[in-house]
Design a protein around this motif. Structure first.
Motif, PDB file in Angstrom:
ATOM      1  N   LYS A   1      92.133  46.617 -31.814  1.00 15.58           N
ATOM      2  CA  LYS A   1      93.088  45.496 -31.830  1.00 15.58           C
ATOM      3  C   LYS A   1      94.323  45.846 -32.638  1.00 15.58           C
ATOM      4  O   LYS A   1      95.452  45.541 -32.250  1.00 15.58           O
TER       5      LYS A   1
ATOM      6  N   GLU B   1      99.252  35.292 -31.370  1.00 11.64           N
ATOM      7  CA  GLU B   1      97.905  35.295 -30.794  1.00 11.64           C
ATOM      8  C   GLU B   1      97.105  36.516 -31.255  1.00 11.64           C
ATOM      9  O   GLU B   1      95.950  36.395 -31.676  1.00 11.64           O
ATOM     10  N   GLU B   2      97.723  37.695 -31.187  1.00 13.37           N
ATOM     11  CA  GLU B   2      97.006  38.929 -31.525  1.00 13.37           C
ATOM     12  C   GLU B   2      96.751  39.057 -33.022  1.00 13.37           C
ATOM     13  O   GLU B   2      95.656  39.433 -33.456  1.00 13.37           O
TER      14      GLU B   2
ATOM     15  N   THR C   1      96.548  48.188 -30.802  1.00 12.91           N
ATOM     16  CA  THR C   1      97.307  47.441 -29.797  1.00 12.91           C
ATOM     17  C   THR C   1      98.500  46.719 -30.416  1.00 12.91           C
ATOM     18  O   THR C   1      99.608  46.711 -29.861  1.00 12.91           O
ATOM     19  N   ILE C   2      98.294  46.119 -31.587  1.00 18.81           N
ATOM     20  CA  ILE C   2      99.389  45.451 -32.291  1.00 18.81           C
ATOM     21  C   ILE C   2     100.495  46.455 -32.623  1.00 18.81           C
ATOM     22  O   ILE C   2     101.688  46.173 -32.440  1.00 18.81           O
TER      23      ILE C   2
END
Length: 437
Positions: free
Chosen positions: A52, A91-92, A55-56
């Protein structure tokens, strides 16, 4: 929710290699934002929380390339700061507590950093005051949008070094402040700093990039600010929490297991704490060998009183392994008091163990007394839901030792911290299958 089906009661045998340390990876990955040059990181664990964060970073404009399994190249030469105020980032970022550590590097290098109120495990309050008080001490302005639950810090004229005494030895708080301070003007002194191996690794990496940090490994860090940092190559330590998990697994299933390449010098009290529970473990080079044991007996104190296992800031015993210790003690000979000081909800998973037949008295949200069975009565299989990473792995270990077939739902929580755990356990003889929704 994905599910594990576990047929318990089987002895395991073989070798298992720990993944890279999750808690170190989350810090190290945020540090790539401190330079425009290439940073290569090895031994990155392939787990949900780390992926995650990667991805950010990608969405923030960091050029990311997977070079080999566990090895990535990062280059933050042209980050897109507009992403920080986007709905996608809200959101992330809110789904990953570790995302808070991008704020320090962004503040230091670009004069501003934003983060939505982060999520993570439901284990009690995990306040962020230490992070933001540190930034304010360095000269940043803090703001909080209550309606959108969005934090921001800004320092358009840069940060200035200062002395600060942290109100708690927060690992992520210390990491965030250190990453901000390395590019501040002047000298920053941080007292009551966390000194976990993960934090030491971060400081060593930053020094290799050109930072000037002294006192690494102590609770007094002195940071002389520099104008810029360069690239580097860094290797993440093996995950000490996973190593402790495998020690507990070997004891509960009465199995012979070798844990490879554990970095003994960075394990602190972990081996001796398990030895106090009566578990035999041997150092063989940089490996841990745990022989099959039919029983293990908890040591008392020299005055005959009951053993207490409690968490504490490093070099004390890590809170992330108390859930494992609690489960291991359910089949020990003797009794123990588990004292979880840091998080008031982390022991609430014991009701599932009680359902399996464990003798546990939950004294209050922070303390539990465990009366061991000494394997005279095995745990019974049941259906459970994993509430967080550490409780999840503890319930999995309990299920592998139990008689019958257990079901664990919400195993995404376990996947957040353990890489391909079902495949790796099957390789040493575990009867475990994954069912996707």
């Amino acid at each position: 929710m994905a599910t594990f089906q576990i047929e318990g009661g089987h002895k395991l045998k073989g070798e298992i290699t720990p993944q890279g340390a999750k808690n170190e990876a989350l810090q190290i990955l945020c540090a790539v934002l401190l330079t425009s040059e290439e940073v290569i990181i090895e031994n990155i664990p392939d787990i949900r929380d780390v992926n995650k964060l990667i991805t950010i970073l990608k969405n923030l404009g960091v050029k990311t390339e997977k070079i080999a399994k566990g090895t990535y190249s990062f280059k933050a030469d042209a980050p897109d700061l507009a992403y920080l105020e986007s709905e996608l980032f809200k959101e992330e970022g809110s789904s990953l507590r570790g995302s808070i550590m991008i704020v320090g590097p962004l503040l230091a290098r670009f004069g501003k950093g934003y983060i939505p109120r982060p999520g993570g495990d439901k284990i009690g309050r995990r306040r962020l005051d230490t992070h933001f008080e540190g930034f304010i001490n360095l000269g940043a302005t803090f703001r909080y949008n209550k309606e959108e639950r969005f934090y921001g810090v800004e320092a358009p004229n840069g940060l200035t070094g200062t002395y600060m005494l942290l109100d708690q030895a927060s690992v992520t708080g210390t990491a965030n402040i250190v990453m901000a301070a390395v590019l501040a003007k002047g000298t920053t002194t941080i007292y009551n700093a966390a000194c976990e191996p993960y934090l030491q690794q971060l400081c060593k990496m930053l020094n290799s990039m050109g930072a000037k940090i002294s006192g690494v490994g102590s609770n007094l860090l002195i940071i002389e600010g520099v104008e810029r940092l360069g690239g580097c190559k860094h290797r993440i330590l093996p995950d000490m929490i996973e190593i402790g998990s495998w020690i507990g697994l070997a004891a509960m299933t009465r199995s012979e297991i070798t844990i490879k390449d554990v970095s003994w010098n960075n394990l602190g009290l972990i081996p001796d704490t398990f030895r106090k529970l009566g578990i035999t473990l041997e150092q063989k080079g940089d490996d841990i060998f745990i022989p099959s044991q039919d029983s293990y007996e908890i040591q008392g104190y020299i005055d005959g009183s009951i053993l207490t296992v409690a968490d504490a800031p490093w070099p004390g015993f890590t809170p992330d392994l108390l859930s494992i210790v609690l489960v291991v003690c359910t089949q020990a000979k003797g009794s123990v008091l588990i004292h979880q000081k840091m998080f008031e909800s982390r022991l609430f998973f014991v009701d599932k163990l009680i359902d399996m037949g464990a003798k546990i008295i939950l004294c209050d949200p922070h303390r539990a007394t465990v009366i061991g069975h000494n394997f005279q009565s095995t745990l019974k299989a049941t259906t459970m839901v994993s509430p967080d990473i550490r409780a999840g792995i503890s319930l999995l270990i309990a299920a592998l030792s139990a008689k019958g077939t257990s079901t664990i739902h919400n195993i995404e929580q376990i996947d957040r911290g353990y890489e391909n755990i079902d495949e790796r356990l099957r390789a040493i003889g575990a009867k475990i299958t994954r069912s996707e929704p």
